[in-house]
Design an enzyme around this catalytic site. Sequence first.
Site, mmCIF file in Angstrom:
data_model
loop_
_atom_site.group_PDB
_atom_site.id
_atom_site.type_symbol
_atom_site.label_atom_id
_atom_site.label_comp_id
_atom_site.label_asym_id
_atom_site.label_seq_id
_atom_site.Cartn_x
_atom_site.Cartn_y
_atom_site.Cartn_z
ATOM 1 N N LYS A 119 0.805 -1.223 0.000
ATOM 2 C CA LYS A 119 0.000 0.000 0.000
ATOM 3 C C LYS A 119 0.840 1.276 0.000
ATOM 4 O O LYS A 119 0.560 2.209 -0.751
ATOM 5 C CB LYS A 119 -0.927 -0.028 1.225
ATOM 6 N N ARG B 135 -8.951 4.684 9.612
ATOM 7 C CA ARG B 135 -8.774 3.255 9.890
ATOM 8 C C ARG B 135 -9.886 2.689 10.763
ATOM 9 O O ARG B 135 -9.844 1.512 11.144
ATOM 10 C CB ARG B 135 -7.408 2.987 10.510
ATOM 11 N N ARG C 269 9.868 -10.749 3.977
ATOM 12 C CA ARG C 269 10.379 -9.459 4.450
ATOM 13 C C ARG C 269 11.009 -9.596 5.837
ATOM 14 O O ARG C 269 12.047 -9.006 6.125
ATOM 15 C CB ARG C 269 9.244 -8.427 4.474
ATOM 16 N N ARG D 88 13.715 -10.065 11.267
ATOM 17 C CA ARG D 88 12.666 -9.872 12.278
ATOM 18 C C ARG D 88 12.061 -11.219 12.649
ATOM 19 O O ARG D 88 11.149 -11.723 11.999
ATOM 20 C CB ARG D 88 11.589 -8.932 11.737
#
Length: 201
Positions: free
Chosen positions: A14, A89, A128, A134
């Site tokens: 996005k 949101r 990712r 991560r």
Amino acid sequence: MARLIILGPPGSGKGTQAEYIARHFSIPAISTGDLFRAHVKGRTELGAEAGKYMDKGEFVPDHVTTGMLRLRLQDGDAAAGFLLDGYPRNAAQVLALDELLSSGRHAVDVVIALTVGDDELAARMLRRAKEQGRSDDTESVIKRRLELYRDETHAVVTSYTERGLLVSVDGTGEREAITAAAIAAVQAALERGSVAGPGRD
């Protein structure tokens, strides 16, 4: 002139799409993340309040986010339109944005919803996470993030769908093709006249 919103779950690309779409329409891409960072860095009153929540990993309250957006929309580059990324949101923010724009007799023109299957989203985020080292982004955590996103934005999607402003764009494939599809969908919506009405230009 175009006043746009882009919606999409984590991993949908996005933020990247927002930049390219905004550039095409010569309007600023305004992300809530950028607003938070700018206010915290600038040590503003709103930034100090937002920082208290960000430091604890909690959502910044609606009134703080809306206050930052109100100031940002007063900047000259937003006079000809904007693309919002990360706002609204939830249902309360949809109403707050309506109120913000109504003061200038404006309204949202088109809402872009990027659609990507959960398996693809999970694969992207796991990839990712591995690239960025991560270890906290596990499959179960990613699944929970997607559930939270859908729960939170359901009212937003419903509201703009009922208004006839939402266009769905397939978020899978090459970045350039997704951008082109999104731009075409926005232009078609604007030309259809489905966005015409009181207070619109």
